[in-house]
Design a protein around this motif. Structure first.
Motif, PDB file in Angstrom:
ATOM      1  N   ASN A  33       0.773  -1.093  -0.056  1.00  0.00           N
ATOM      2  CA  ASN A  33       0.070   0.036  -0.037  1.00  0.00           C
ATOM      3  C   ASN A  33       0.879   1.158  -0.133  1.00  0.00           C
ATOM      4  O   ASN A  33       0.358   2.331  -0.686  1.00  0.00           O
ATOM      5  CB  ASN A  33      -0.872  -0.072   1.292  1.00  0.00           C
ATOM      6  CG  ASN A  33      -1.854  -0.992   1.144  1.00  0.00           C
ATOM      7  OD1 ASN A  33      -2.377  -1.347   0.284  1.00  0.00           O
ATOM      8  ND2 ASN A  33      -2.115  -1.630   2.179  1.00  0.00           N
ATOM      9  N   ILE A  54      -8.422  -2.073  14.636  1.00  0.00           N
ATOM     10  CA  ILE A  54      -7.917  -0.835  14.451  1.00  0.00           C
ATOM     11  C   ILE A  54      -6.677  -0.667  15.377  1.00  0.00           C
ATOM     12  O   ILE A  54      -6.464  -0.781  16.481  1.00  0.00           O
ATOM     13  CB  ILE A  54      -9.048   0.314  15.008  1.00  0.00           C
ATOM     14  CG1 ILE A  54      -9.954  -0.124  14.057  1.00  0.00           C
ATOM     15  CG2 ILE A  54      -8.397   1.841  14.852  1.00  0.00           C
ATOM     16  CD1 ILE A  54     -11.192   0.889  14.363  1.00  0.00           C
ATOM     17  N   ARG A  57      -3.247   8.370   8.221  1.00  0.00           N
ATOM     18  CA  ARG A  57      -3.974   7.880   7.181  1.00  0.00           C
ATOM     19  C   ARG A  57      -4.447   6.300   7.771  1.00  0.00           C
ATOM     20  O   ARG A  57      -5.799   5.896   7.680  1.00  0.00           O
ATOM     21  CB  ARG A  57      -3.260   7.780   5.998  1.00  0.00           C
ATOM     22  CG  ARG A  57      -4.123   6.981   4.990  1.00  0.00           C
ATOM     23  CD  ARG A  57      -3.455   7.007   3.577  1.00  0.00           C
ATOM     24  NE  ARG A  57      -4.254   6.056   2.835  1.00  0.00           N
ATOM     25  CZ  ARG A  57      -4.620   6.096   1.335  1.00  0.00           C
ATOM     26  NH1 ARG A  57      -3.837   7.069   0.971  1.00  0.00           N
ATOM     27  NH2 ARG A  57      -5.377   5.243   0.750  1.00  0.00           N
ATOM     28  N   MET A  58      -3.502   5.639   8.208  1.00  0.00           N
ATOM     29  CA  MET A  58      -3.952   4.277   8.551  1.00  0.00           C
ATOM     30  C   MET A  58      -4.217   4.056  10.028  1.00  0.00           C
ATOM     31  O   MET A  58      -4.639   2.696  10.436  1.00  0.00           O
ATOM     32  CB  MET A  58      -2.673   3.325   8.368  1.00  0.00           C
ATOM     33  CG  MET A  58      -2.214   3.302   6.756  1.00  0.00           C
ATOM     34  SD  MET A  58      -3.738   2.843   5.599  1.00  0.00           S
ATOM     35  CE  MET A  58      -3.756   1.273   5.902  1.00  0.00           C
ATOM     36  N   GLU A  59      -4.068   4.956  10.873  1.00  0.00           N
ATOM     37  CA  GLU A  59      -4.140   4.656  12.479  1.00  0.00           C
ATOM     38  C   GLU A  59      -5.494   4.189  12.781  1.00  0.00           C
ATOM     39  O   GLU A  59      -5.703   3.414  13.694  1.00  0.00           O
ATOM     40  CB  GLU A  59      -3.694   6.058  13.029  1.00  0.00           C
ATOM     41  CG  GLU A  59      -3.770   6.002  14.759  1.00  0.00           C
ATOM     42  CD  GLU A  59      -3.341   6.934  15.230  1.00  0.00           C
ATOM     43  OE1 GLU A  59      -2.744   6.972  16.375  1.00  0.00           O
ATOM     44  OE2 GLU A  59      -3.822   8.367  14.945  1.00  0.00           O
ATOM     45  N   GLN A  60      -6.471   4.795  12.348  1.00  0.00           N
ATOM     46  CA  GLN A  60      -7.811   4.528  12.617  1.00  0.00           C
ATOM     47  C   GLN A  60      -8.632   3.416  11.531  1.00  0.00           C
ATOM     48  O   GLN A  60      -9.697   3.511  11.505  1.00  0.00           O
ATOM     49  CB  GLN A  60      -8.627   6.190  12.497  1.00  0.00           C
ATOM     50  CG  GLN A  60      -8.328   6.808  13.954  1.00  0.00           C
ATOM     51  CD  GLN A  60      -8.292   6.174  15.145  1.00  0.00           C
ATOM     52  OE1 GLN A  60      -9.400   5.334  15.342  1.00  0.00           O
ATOM     53  NE2 GLN A  60      -7.605   6.460  16.053  1.00  0.00           N
ATOM     54  N   ARG A  61      -8.115   3.005  10.714  1.00  0.00           N
ATOM     55  CA  ARG A  61      -8.714   2.160   9.610  1.00  0.00           C
ATOM     56  C   ARG A  61      -8.494   0.609  10.191  1.00  0.00           C
ATOM     57  O   ARG A  61      -7.359   0.604  10.482  1.00  0.00           O
ATOM     58  CB  ARG A  61      -7.787   2.506   8.227  1.00  0.00           C
ATOM     59  CG  ARG A  61      -8.335   1.831   6.941  1.00  0.00           C
ATOM     60  CD  ARG A  61      -7.709   2.112   5.936  1.00  0.00           C
ATOM     61  NE  ARG A  61      -8.083   1.451   4.830  1.00  0.00           N
ATOM     62  CZ  ARG A  61      -7.401   1.372   3.549  1.00  0.00           C
ATOM     63  NH1 ARG A  61      -6.517   2.031   3.300  1.00  0.00           N
ATOM     64  NH2 ARG A  61      -8.082   0.705   2.569  1.00  0.00           N
ATOM     65  N   PRO A  62      -9.540   0.102   9.918  1.00  0.00           N
ATOM     66  CA  PRO A  62      -9.524  -1.470  10.265  1.00  0.00           C
ATOM     67  C   PRO A  62      -8.600  -2.090   9.422  1.00  0.00           C
ATOM     68  O   PRO A  62      -8.333  -1.929   8.097  1.00  0.00           O
ATOM     69  CB  PRO A  62     -10.854  -1.909  10.038  1.00  0.00           C
ATOM     70  CG  PRO A  62     -11.729  -0.510  10.050  1.00  0.00           C
ATOM     71  CD  PRO A  62     -10.641   0.680   9.401  1.00  0.00           C
ATOM     72  N   GLN A  63      -7.874  -3.146   9.998  1.00  0.00           N
ATOM     73  CA  GLN A  63      -6.676  -3.887   9.398  1.00  0.00           C
ATOM     74  C   GLN A  63      -7.022  -5.438   9.443  1.00  0.00           C
ATOM     75  O   GLN A  63      -7.523  -5.782  10.414  1.00  0.00           O
ATOM     76  CB  GLN A  63      -5.394  -3.612  10.032  1.00  0.00           C
ATOM     77  CG  GLN A  63      -4.936  -2.207   9.956  1.00  0.00           C
ATOM     78  CD  GLN A  63      -4.755  -1.817   8.704  1.00  0.00           C
ATOM     79  OE1 GLN A  63      -4.168  -2.375   8.126  1.00  0.00           O
ATOM     80  NE2 GLN A  63      -4.996  -0.509   8.575  1.00  0.00           N
TER      81      GLN A  63
END
Length: 121
Positions: free
Chosen positions: A4, A40, A28-34
């Motif tokens: 990514n 998160i 950008r990616m801190e609060q995005r589900p992985q």
């Protein structure tokens, strides 16, 4: 990160790349589900930070600095193993080797795993 962040990314120098990576991971990616679990990262860290413990100082050093020379074939001998050194320059160099004697005296490392929140599918 490999699939990514890096593809198509341009940067002027490593400091610029590190700044972009820090912005990407914390904004950008801190609060995005992985992943499949939808975890998160920021929430997982907030949960686990209370279980973290500082590591004790490591005495003696976990590695040994060894002075070695590179042979005509490009290999360095450390104990009974040979390691290839990339490049064309031959001569003396410093090798960082794991200090196995200090590790064996203390025994294997043990870490407690925090009881995370249970999620049902």
């Amino acid at each position: 990160m490999e699939t990514n962040f890096l593809p198509g990314r341009t940067f002027a120098h490593f400091e610029d790349l590190n700044r972009q990576a820090l912005d990407w991971s914390t904004v950008r990616m801190e609060q995005r589900p992985q992943g499949k679990a939808g975890l998160i990262p920021a929430q997982a860290f907030e949960h686990e930070v209370h279980f973290l413990q500082p590591l004790p100082p490591c005495l003696p050093a976990p590695y040994l600095l060894l002075e070695r020379s590179v042979d005509e074939y490009g290999y360095v001998a450390v104990d009974a193993n040979y390691y290839w050194v990339p490049g064309t320059g031959r001569g003396r160099l410093t090798v960082c080797a794991t200090n196995t004697t200090s590790r064996s005296r203390r025994g294997p490392s043990r870490h407690r795993i925090s009881p995370g929140p249970r999620r049902r599918p």
